[in-house]
Design a protein around this motif. Structure first.
Motif, mmCIF file in Angstrom:
data_model
loop_
_atom_site.group_PDB
_atom_site.id
_atom_site.type_symbol
_atom_site.label_atom_id
_atom_site.label_comp_id
_atom_site.label_asym_id
_atom_site.label_seq_id
_atom_site.Cartn_x
_atom_site.Cartn_y
_atom_site.Cartn_z
ATOM 1 N N GLY A 164 0.798 -1.210 0.000
ATOM 2 C CA GLY A 164 0.000 0.000 0.000
ATOM 3 C C GLY A 164 0.834 1.264 0.000
ATOM 4 O O GLY A 164 0.329 2.349 0.308
ATOM 5 N N GLY A 194 -5.088 3.547 -1.224
ATOM 6 C CA GLY A 194 -6.175 2.845 -0.560
ATOM 7 C C GLY A 194 -6.298 1.384 -0.924
ATOM 8 O O GLY A 194 -7.268 0.725 -0.538
ATOM 9 N N HIS A 195 -5.345 0.842 -1.679
ATOM 10 C CA HIS A 195 -5.352 -0.576 -2.050
ATOM 11 C C HIS A 195 -3.912 -1.046 -2.180
ATOM 12 O O HIS A 195 -2.967 -0.261 -2.014
ATOM 13 C CB HIS A 195 -6.125 -0.800 -3.348
ATOM 14 C CG HIS A 195 -5.571 -0.064 -4.535
ATOM 15 N ND1 HIS A 195 -4.423 -0.444 -5.200
ATOM 16 C CD2 HIS A 195 -5.995 1.065 -5.167
ATOM 17 C CE1 HIS A 195 -4.168 0.375 -6.194
ATOM 18 N NE2 HIS A 195 -5.106 1.318 -6.187
ATOM 19 N N TRP A 251 -6.125 11.670 -1.585
ATOM 20 C CA TRP A 251 -6.371 12.149 -0.225
ATOM 21 C C TRP A 251 -5.067 12.142 0.566
ATOM 22 O O TRP A 251 -4.064 11.590 0.137
ATOM 23 C CB TRP A 251 -7.403 11.283 0.501
ATOM 24 C CG TRP A 251 -7.114 9.817 0.404
ATOM 25 C CD1 TRP A 251 -6.120 9.119 1.033
ATOM 26 C CD2 TRP A 251 -7.792 8.875 -0.412
ATOM 27 N NE1 TRP A 251 -6.126 7.803 0.691
ATOM 28 C CE2 TRP A 251 -7.171 7.624 -0.207
ATOM 29 C CE3 TRP A 251 -8.868 8.945 -1.286
ATOM 30 C CZ2 TRP A 251 -7.594 6.472 -0.844
ATOM 31 C CZ3 TRP A 251 -9.284 7.784 -1.921
ATOM 32 C CH2 TRP A 251 -8.642 6.578 -1.697
ATOM 33 N N HIS A 303 -0.296 0.390 6.054
ATOM 34 C CA HIS A 303 -1.277 1.445 5.821
ATOM 35 C C HIS A 303 -1.343 1.782 4.333
ATOM 36 O O HIS A 303 -0.402 2.384 3.800
ATOM 37 C CB HIS A 303 -0.904 2.698 6.619
ATOM 38 C CG HIS A 303 -1.102 2.565 8.091
ATOM 39 N ND1 HIS A 303 -1.966 3.355 8.809
ATOM 40 C CD2 HIS A 303 -0.560 1.714 8.990
ATOM 41 C CE1 HIS A 303 -1.930 3.013 10.087
ATOM 42 N NE2 HIS A 303 -1.074 2.009 10.209
ATOM 43 N N ILE A 360 -3.221 4.010 2.984
ATOM 44 C CA ILE A 360 -3.519 5.427 2.816
ATOM 45 C C ILE A 360 -2.606 6.230 3.737
ATOM 46 O O ILE A 360 -2.035 5.689 4.685
ATOM 47 C CB ILE A 360 -4.993 5.767 3.119
ATOM 48 C CG1 ILE A 360 -5.333 5.436 4.573
ATOM 49 C CG2 ILE A 360 -5.925 5.049 2.166
ATOM 50 C CD1 ILE A 360 -6.722 5.891 4.986
#
Length: 241
Positions: free
Chosen positions: A165, A170-171, A183, A231, A233
């Motif tokens: 990630g 987000g993936h 973001w 994480h 993100i």
């Protein structure tokens, strides 16, 4: 042995970029007249010459066209990027998991090819391109293109390896063309990613306009938080003044 002047048409040398591991070295040289030369290991087509023969003496690259900047990953599996006189971004070399941003996902991008997913506003406002190393065993390359938007805020476009990630999208799927991180920090000031020939290749740190520290990706050994969760993100690093 001295590299003789006439190998660069007696041009002054502006800068060097070198990609190396424990037994191979690839060198790129940008001259004052903005021509790109290269020599050394070429096992993954990192000179964009259409072949993988090693280059024994400096050779003019990119058909002798004007080159403003050049970047390369560090390690055996070298991915290279350049910016031409029109600010277009081109790539060649190791392309596994989308590392060149040209939508090619096989091992090599054999010739200099224009990357996709970028536009003129991004190209003319590039701050830097950061690449993780392409180690001999790991072959893991993630790419972070740092640029300023029309408001002067730092943003990231990313592609390549994303197993932890570390592209902050987000993936954990590989990304085959440059994609904007949607973001996280609103104004990215500096970018730090694991680079040499290590084996993690999966943690990204950035600072924002307020000098807060953020991270994404691998956290197996508590790199940035008090747990071992990876994480996908951006997460703000806590406990700093």
């Amino acid at each position: 042995k001295q590299v003789i002047d006439n190998q660069f048409y007696r041009e002054d040398v502006k800068s060097f970029k070198t990609s190396c591991d424990h037994h191979t070295t690839t060198t790129y040289c940008l001259t004052a007249k903005k021509q790109l030369w290269g020599w050394g290991y070429n096992g993954v087509h990192q000179f964009g010459l259409g072949h993988y023969n090693n280059v024994k003496e400096p050779k003019l690259l990119f058909d002798g066209k004007t080159v403003k900047r050049v970047w390369c990953s560090n390690g055996h599996y070298t991915t290279a990027f350049l910016q031409d006189e029109n600010n277009e971004i081109w790539a060649c070399g190791y392309a596994g998991q989308g590392a060149t941003g040209t939508t090619v996902t096989t091992r090599d991008q054999t010739t200099w090819t224009k990357v996709v997913g970028l536009n003129a506003d991004i190209n003319k406002n590039i701050v830097d391109i950061h690449l993780t190393g392409g180690s001999r065993d790991g072959k893991y390359t993630s790419v972070y293109l740092h640029y300023r938007d029309n408001y002067g805020n730092g943003q990231l476009m990313v592609c390549g390896r994303n197993g932890y990630g570390q592209l902050a999208l987000g993936h954990k799927n590989q990304v085959n063309q440059f994609t904007r991180i949607p973001w996280g920090p609103r104004n990215i000031k500096s970018v730090m990613c694991d680079d040499p020939e290590g084996q993690s290749h999966g943690t990204l740190f950035v600072t924002d306009g307020d000098d807060s520290l953020w991270f994404a990706g691998k956290n197996d050994y508590y790199y940035a938080e008090g747990n071992s969760n990876n994480h996908p993100i951006f997460t703000r690093v806590k406990g700093l003044l």
